[in-house]
Design an enzyme around this catalytic site. Structure first.
Site, short mmCIF file in Angstrom:
data_model
loop_
_atom_site.label_atom_id
_atom_site.label_comp_id
_atom_site.label_asym_id
_atom_site.label_seq_id
_atom_site.Cartn_x
_atom_site.Cartn_y
_atom_site.Cartn_z
N ASP A 209 0.83 -1.20 0.00
CA ASP A 209 0.00 0.00 0.00
C ASP A 209 0.87 1.26 0.00
O ASP A 209 1.86 1.34 0.74
CB ASP A 209 -0.87 -0.02 1.26
CG ASP A 209 -1.91 1.08 1.26
OD1 ASP A 209 -2.77 1.07 0.36
OD2 ASP A 209 -1.88 1.95 2.15
N GLU A 269 1.75 -0.64 -5.12
CA GLU A 269 0.69 0.33 -5.41
C GLU A 269 1.37 1.69 -5.34
O GLU A 269 1.54 2.27 -4.26
CB GLU A 269 -0.43 0.26 -4.37
CG GLU A 269 -1.59 1.16 -4.79
CD GLU A 269 -2.12 2.10 -3.71
OE1 GLU A 269 -3.20 2.66 -3.92
OE2 GLU A 269 -1.45 2.28 -2.68
C1 BGC Z 1 -5.50 2.25 -0.59
C2 BGC Z 1 -6.60 3.16 -0.18
C3 BGC Z 1 -6.22 3.78 1.16
C4 BGC Z 1 -4.85 4.44 1.10
C5 BGC Z 1 -4.30 4.72 2.46
C6 BGC Z 1 -4.42 3.26 -0.77
O1 BGC Z 1 -3.81 3.45 -1.80
O2 BGC Z 1 -5.75 1.53 -1.76
O3 BGC Z 1 -7.82 2.48 -0.11
O4 BGC Z 1 -7.16 4.74 1.48
O5 BGC Z 1 -3.93 3.62 0.47
O6 BGC Z 1 -3.87 3.55 3.05
#
Ligand code: BGC
Length: 533
Positions: A209, A269
């Protein structure tokens, strides 16, 4: 370039938003046991792996991306035993499982943060997070002008029990998500251990994340006050995203993952706009793949898509990584709706599916897209739970519209998501009866059957999945390419039918009216097909 045959290089990975997939105990929230019960659906769908969004102990200030205990399951979602049972069943059914790891921030309920709040300014317990004195004579202004991605300042000031205000702490997201200080060795050690904890249990990898976060410019400089501090935008250069130091962390994680048997995948991500910058995360000694958000955010435009496809393949090839393709996830408006909603949105979404699954590399499928679910844009305001809603002063509805629980069967809500009479955590529209899995299963021409056929062919045909592609001549507004050996992918993005030179047979088509006759393929408006070459 020759590559080792790592599973993720061509996997179709299905994203499960745990809270909204299947509710086994009727409390209105999806859970691990619900996923386990529904696993046969995923085997039948034909996916290679699943990615579970966070199911850890959490006050759910941000849907579980605020983790209070990285080594345990929230009671709402089940227990560690449920997790082990799910993992075992998935493996027995030939499905790999990756989980989310959230290293940029914890929950404000995490024991470390509670200790930090209880400690004095400057105490070691504060050093794992980013605490600073405020500016101004009484420290009443935040330490800098950074903004939270959910709206408002990225700093919150602590107050002592007697009401005296004291230091501020940084949270790039919700105040319930304090940012870790990644210059602290204990933070590194903790996440090494968290990765090991789950790999010891047998997970096949992690989705990381906010993988472009964690490391901040140590001087915490002010940003341009006009900068759009929106992570999903990815176009601004900010002193807290995509900093060089983050790569050192991934080199270490890569060594940890490689020290385990089997192929453990590390997926970034990282909302970084430039595909060359993304590729830096995928150098041979770092992570294995990254979500292709440039592809996800590309409009319905053939020329632009071709540019993104070429750019992504080139950037990934340069570092020996596989490219990924994704159309939706739990943070964005569902693509049926992005592509125009209604019949047109669905028609385009189906055409886009055969494009995505026909491209070289791996693909991420977000739960419900196999049913052609649109965004729910009319959730009642009092049902909204995304922190975006309150933090934006109730101007942005946020991401709940793509997180509405899945309709499985039956004529009325909760459509088999939970037991009859249970109340799902977000209301499910009654109009979804015709989109439920049961109403599409085995029905020729349904979106579910389209996904099943495409995923089956993708497994059966050597040409699909990992590999390369060659563009073929095509008119404006049409994407046409060949995958060796013997598959052609044609996508008509225009609003009129087109004809293309083709031989062979139609293997699968996104809609009716696609045919090959006498060396000509006819593709109706906004449709796509795979052909044998
Ligand atoms: C997740 C989101 C989240 C954020 C903070 C992201 O990129 O996919 O859903 O709100 O990270 O953790």
């Amino acid at each position: 370039m020759q590559h080792e045959a790592h599973w993720w290089r061509e996997a179709a990975i299905y994203q499960i938003y745990v809270r909204s997939f299947a509710d086994s105990n009727g409390d209105g929230e999806g859970d691990l046991a619900g996923i386990r019960e529904r696993l046969p659906h995923l085997t039948e769908l034909g996916v290679d792996a699943i990615w579970l969004t966070p199911f850890y102990v959490s006050p759910l200030a941000d849907g579980g991306y605020d983790v209070a205990d990285y080594r345990d399951v929230d009671p709402r979602f089940g227990t560690l035993d449920d997790f082990d049972a799910l993992l075992k069943d998935a493996h027995e059914q030939g499905i790999r499982l990756i989980i989310d790891v959230v290293p940029n921030h914890s929950s404000s309920e995490h024991v470390w943060f509670r200790e930090a709040v209880a400690a004095e300014p400057g105490a070691p317990a504060r050093a794992r997070y980013i605490f600073r004195d405020g500016k101004g004579p009484d420290g009443e202004e935040p330490p800098n002008n950074w903004k939270s991605i959910f709206g408002g300042p990225a700093w919150t000031r602590l107050t002592r029990p007697d009401g005296t205000p004291e230091q501020w702490y940084l949270h790039l997201f919700d105040p319930g998500q304090p940012d870790f200080d990644w210059t602290h060795q204990e933070v590194h050690d903790e996440f090494d251990d968290v990765l090991r904890f789950w790999m010891d249990r047998g997970v096949d990898g992690f989705r990381i994340d906010v993988a472009h976060g964690m490391v901040k410019d140590p001087t915490l400089p002010d940003i341009d006050p006009d900068a759009k501090a929106d992570m999903l935008d990815g176009s601004t250069s900010l002193p807290y995203f995509d900093q060089d130091g983050v790569h050192e962390i991934y080199r270490r994680w890569s060594r940890i993952a490689a020290s385990y048997e089997g192929d453990r995948a590390l997926v970034a991500e990282a909302w970084v706009e430039d595909s060359d910058r993304i590729a830096r995360y995928l150098r041979p000694d770092e992570l294995h793949q990254a979500f292709n958000f440039e592809y996800l955010t590309a409009p319905w435009d053939a020329a632009r898509l071709r540019e993104v496809i070429d750019g992504s393949l080139k950037a990934n090839d340069a570092v020996g990584a596989t490219t990924t393709w994704v159309l939706s996830n739990h943070d964005v408006v569902r693509h049926v709706t992005r592509f125009g909603d209604g019949e047109q949105g669905l028609r385009r979404a189906r055409a886009a599916t055969l494009l995505m699954l026909g491209l070289p590399g791996s693909a991420y499928i977000y739960q419900g897209e196999e049913l052609g679910l649109p965004e729910v844009t009319d959730l009642p305001e009092d049902a909204l739970q995304d922190p975006n809603w309150e933090r934006s002063g109730r101007t942005e509805r946020g991401r709940d519209g793509c997180r509405v629980p899945l309709p499985w069967e039956g004529e009325t809500a909760p459509f088999g998501f939970g037991s009859e009479g249970s109340t799902p955590w977000l209301p499910m529209p009654e109009r979804w009866a015709g989109l439920s899995r049961a109403s599409q299963n085995g029905v020729e021409g349904s979106t579910l059957e389209l996904y099943k056929t495409a995923l089956r062919l993708r497994r059966e045909l050597d040409a699909l999945g990992d590999g390369s592609m060659n563009w073929l001549d095509s008119p404006e507004g049409v994407l046409y390419f060949e995958r060796e050996p013997g598959v052609r992918v044609a996508v008509n993005m225009t609003e009129a039918p087109v004809e293309l030179a083709a031989s062979g047979e139609v293997l699968v088509a996104s809609g009716p009216g696609v045919e090959v006759s006498e060396g000509t393929l006819t593709l109706p408006a906004e449709s796509s097909a795979w052909l044998s070459a």
